[in-house]
Motif scaffolding. Structure first.
Motif, PDB file in Angstrom:
ATOM      1  N   LYS A  32       0.834  -1.206   0.000  1.00  0.00           N
ATOM      2  CA  LYS A  32       0.000   0.000   0.000  1.00  0.00           C
ATOM      3  C   LYS A  32       0.870   1.257   0.000  1.00  0.00           C
ATOM      4  O   LYS A  32       1.711   1.444   0.873  1.00  0.00           O
ATOM      5  CB  LYS A  32      -0.903   0.024   1.238  1.00  0.00           C
ATOM      6  CG  LYS A  32      -2.044  -0.967   1.228  1.00  0.00           C
ATOM      7  CD  LYS A  32      -2.912  -0.773   2.468  1.00  0.00           C
ATOM      8  CE  LYS A  32      -4.061  -1.766   2.527  1.00  0.00           C
ATOM      9  NZ  LYS A  32      -4.922  -1.560   3.713  1.00  0.00           N
ATOM     10  N   GLY A  33       0.647   2.112  -0.983  1.00  0.00           N
ATOM     11  CA  GLY A  33       1.336   3.391  -1.049  1.00  0.00           C
ATOM     12  C   GLY A  33       2.742   3.346  -1.606  1.00  0.00           C
ATOM     13  O   GLY A  33       3.306   4.393  -1.944  1.00  0.00           O
ATOM     14  N   ASP A  34       3.342   2.153  -1.742  1.00  0.00           N
ATOM     15  CA  ASP A  34       4.743   2.082  -2.154  1.00  0.00           C
ATOM     16  C   ASP A  34       4.958   2.435  -3.624  1.00  0.00           C
ATOM     17  O   ASP A  34       6.026   2.936  -3.991  1.00  0.00           O
ATOM     18  CB  ASP A  34       5.312   0.685  -1.871  1.00  0.00           C
ATOM     19  CG  ASP A  34       5.698   0.505  -0.421  1.00  0.00           C
ATOM     20  OD1 ASP A  34       5.527   1.476   0.357  1.00  0.00           O
ATOM     21  OD2 ASP A  34       6.160  -0.585  -0.054  1.00  0.00           O
ATOM     22  N   LEU A  35       3.978   2.164  -4.467  1.00  0.00           N
ATOM     23  CA  LEU A  35       4.138   2.495  -5.871  1.00  0.00           C
ATOM     24  C   LEU A  35       4.376   3.995  -6.049  1.00  0.00           C
ATOM     25  O   LEU A  35       5.173   4.421  -6.888  1.00  0.00           O
ATOM     26  CB  LEU A  35       2.908   2.059  -6.674  1.00  0.00           C
ATOM     27  CG  LEU A  35       2.926   2.347  -8.181  1.00  0.00           C
ATOM     28  CD1 LEU A  35       4.103   1.655  -8.855  1.00  0.00           C
ATOM     29  CD2 LEU A  35       1.616   1.915  -8.825  1.00  0.00           C
ATOM     30  N   CYS A  36       3.709   4.781  -5.224  1.00  0.00           N
ATOM     31  CA  CYS A  36       3.836   6.235  -5.317  1.00  0.00           C
ATOM     32  C   CYS A  36       5.196   6.742  -4.842  1.00  0.00           C
ATOM     33  O   CYS A  36       5.543   7.902  -5.076  1.00  0.00           O
ATOM     34  CB  CYS A  36       2.711   6.903  -4.529  1.00  0.00           C
ATOM     35  SG  CYS A  36       1.073   6.650  -5.269  1.00  0.00           S
ATOM     36  N   LYS A  37       5.950   5.894  -4.182  1.00  0.00           N
ATOM     37  CA  LYS A  37       7.296   6.279  -3.731  1.00  0.00           C
ATOM     38  C   LYS A  37       8.337   6.076  -4.826  1.00  0.00           C
ATOM     39  O   LYS A  37       9.503   6.444  -4.658  1.00  0.00           O
ATOM     40  CB  LYS A  37       7.677   5.465  -2.500  1.00  0.00           C
ATOM     41  CG  LYS A  37       6.760   5.676  -1.298  1.00  0.00           C
ATOM     42  CD  LYS A  37       7.133   4.738  -0.157  1.00  0.00           C
ATOM     43  CE  LYS A  37       6.158   4.883   1.010  1.00  0.00           C
ATOM     44  NZ  LYS A  37       6.467   3.928   2.103  1.00  0.00           N
ATOM     45  N   GLY A  38       7.938   5.463  -5.937  1.00  0.00           N
ATOM     46  CA  GLY A  38       8.875   5.192  -7.011  1.00  0.00           C
ATOM     47  C   GLY A  38       9.650   3.918  -6.754  1.00  0.00           C
ATOM     48  O   GLY A  38       9.320   3.135  -5.868  1.00  0.00           O
ATOM     49  N   GLY A  39      10.712   3.703  -7.529  1.00  0.00           N
ATOM     50  CA  GLY A  39      11.513   2.499  -7.353  1.00  0.00           C
ATOM     51  C   GLY A  39      11.866   1.883  -8.689  1.00  0.00           C
ATOM     52  O   GLY A  39      11.777   2.527  -9.748  1.00  0.00           O
TER      53      GLY A  39
END
Length: 541
Positions: A424-431
């Motif tokens: 949850k929410g990690d996609l928006c942090k990039g990577g």
């Protein structure tokens, strides 16, 4: 000057020929500022990887409508206001005079498709500053060949009088019980009167259809407006942006004498939606149970807006199945859904690492809600794109309220490349996403193209797009000019085969030209001498 003179360059370039003459000593880059934001829209029936790359050419020559607040700012690929599907695709261009005052500024239009034998689709297309090439896939519902988890039921037995209303009770069930999916049942009462969208009374033979959509797997690929909508109308009249997690949805349509029924008088239509066996409640991270609340939404098909109608109560039926029931005085799509207001980020960026992949590969990129250990998922977005080592993929309005799975499927070689789940929410942090699948090497073919003014090369302008197809096949994006420099006039690709004949369509601004070329060898040059008048115009400033 730049907008006036750049547009003819590629038109003239395309009248050139293959040659191997020596390169000149002088070159020039003509800067440009036109048509750098394009939406590449593809139309499909089947959203599974089995059908990846297969476009819906049945819709060719269908004219679509472009509506919404920014419709005046969007053109077709020829700089006109007629939007027609060709080769299962459509390109929408944002007017070059439009400015992105801030990084968060967006421009949105609604693409409305109405075709015989298909459900009407209204799909939002959003242009953002950082995405020059937006890939959008529109999944069309063909009534004659429905995917698993979607069922259609019809009735033609009713007759409506503007004086006495409906002559009989009509009960229709669109059942997905064989796939453990969502079943939708409606009951239309005796004596109810019907009106069109303008409030005019309707009378005559009644045609009714109900299409029930299961929320799991790929069912939400057909979800009206997408799962991350803007301009959602709440009970208090305010609007919000956010992300849906659907528990099932249905389209209910009625016509009388070819006119759409919009509202009812003297009674309401009863709707009962039975949940799928694999339903999922994002608030509890468990299956729904009797007593849970579940919001009921309706969809305005013309402007693409979801509206919260009420909150329903999940109930247990006599067979143990769960359902939500409600009544309506108007027709539309109806949706049982959890909505998270602002449960998304504007733009997520992911870098792809694929060692050795130096040429673009045609792929299908899919994002889904997922929640393990359940096998349940929901399709959020899918599109065809081109990837190689170092490609940066951008995800508009990425949800933060659920884990997100990204899947990349290699269309060229019919294989799954990678799946990765973001919490949850990690996609928006990039990577990053690492692709470990071996690179399949094929013969490379190069095309180097240039326009000549004496000893000066004129390079294709930024925003130039090249499409290709095997003669008689579907159009695919071949090349896009990102930078105005001497290195971007050469295309190295494994998409072409020596000895094969291809159609090439090049778009520069609002001009296009078609050429049919047989690839005679591995290294090819396309060169043309521009006229003196055009050279003087191009180089004077």
């Amino acid at each position: 000057m730049k907008k006036l003179f750049i547009i003819p360059i590629l038109t003239v370039l395309l009248t050139g020929f293959f040659t191997n003459c020596d390169m000149p000593k002088t070159d020039v880059i003509v800067s440009q500022d036109f048509m750098t934001h394009v939406a590449q829209v593809s139309f499909v029936n089947d959203v599974s990887n089995v059908a990846a790359g297969k476009l819906n050419t049945d819709l060719d020559n269908t004219t679509v409508k472009i509506t919404g607040p920014d419709a005046a700012k969007v053109w077709n690929i020829e700089g006109k206001k007629v939007f027609t599907i060709q080769g299962g695709t459509l390109q929408l261009l944002l007017d070059p005079s439009v400015e992105f005052i801030t990084d968060s500024k967006t421009y949105t239009v609604n693409l409305i498709v109405e075709a015989t034998g298909y459900l009407k689709r209204n799909v939002p297309i959003t242009f953002v500053k950082d995405i020059n090439n937006a890939f959008v896939e529109v999944a069309m519902v063909k009534k004659a060949t429905l995917p698993a988890g979607i069922r259609l039921a019809t009735d033609t037995s009713g007759n409506v009088s503007d004086l006495t209303g409906l002559n009989k009770v009509i009960n229709i069930v669109a059942s997905n019980t064989l796939t453990n999916g969502v079943t939708t049942e409606i009951t239309v009462p005796l004596g109810v009167k019907m009106r069109d969208a303008d409030g005019n009374p309707l009378s005559g033979a009644l045609n009714t259809e109900v299409i029930s959509f299961s929320e799991g797997n790929d069912g939400t690929a057909y979800f009206p407006g997408g799962l991350t909508p803007d301009n959602v109308k709440m009970l208090d009249g305010t609007t919000a942006s956010g992300a849906f997690v659907s528990a099932g949805f249905a389209a209910i349509n009625m016509t009388i004498g070819g006119k759409n029924v919009r509202t009812f008088e003297g009674g309401k239509v009863a709707v009962k939606m039975t949940l799928s066996k694999t339903n999922f409640n994002p608030e509890t991270s468990q299956a729904y149970k009797a007593g849970d609340n579940l919001d009921i939404w309706s969809y305005e098909d013309d402007n693409g807006q979801w509206k919260l109608e009420s909150t329903g109560k999940v109930k247990a039926d006599t067979d143990g199945s769960l359902y939500v029931s409600f009544e309506t005085s108007h027709l539309s799509y109806f949706n049982l859904d959890y909505f998270g207001s602002s449960s998304r980020c504007d733009l997520a960026k992911i870098k792809l690492k694929w060692n050795g992949a130096t040429t673009p590969v045609n792929c299908r990129l899919t994002t889904r809600y997922t929640y393990y250990p359940y096998t349940w998922y929901q399709s959020i977005h899918s599109s065809e794109t081109q990837i190689q080592d170092g490609t940066e993929e951008m995800f508009l309005n990425a949800p933060t309220n659920m884990p997100i799975e990204i899947e990349i499927f290699d269309i060229d070689n019919n294989r799954l490349l990678v799946k990765k789940i973001f919490a949850k929410g990690d996609l928006c942090k990039g990577g990053t996403i690492d692709i470990t699948a071996p690179v399949i090497k094929k013969q490379l073919v190069s095309l180097t193209y240039k326009g000549m003014c004496s000893n000066t090369i004129i390079y294709p302008p930024v925003g130039t797009r090249v499409y290709y197809r095997e003669v008689g096949g579907a159009w695919k994006l071949f090349h896009y000019v990102y930078y105005a420099n001497r290195f971007d006039n050469k295309i190295v690709t494994d998409k072409l085969k020596v000895g094969q004949t291809y159609d090439f369509m090049v778009f520069a601004g609002n001009k296009s030209q078609l050429r049919t070329i047989t690839i005679a060898k591995a290294d090819n040059n396309i060169e043309v001498t521009l006229s003196d008048a055009l050279c003087k115009a191009l180089l004077k400033g």
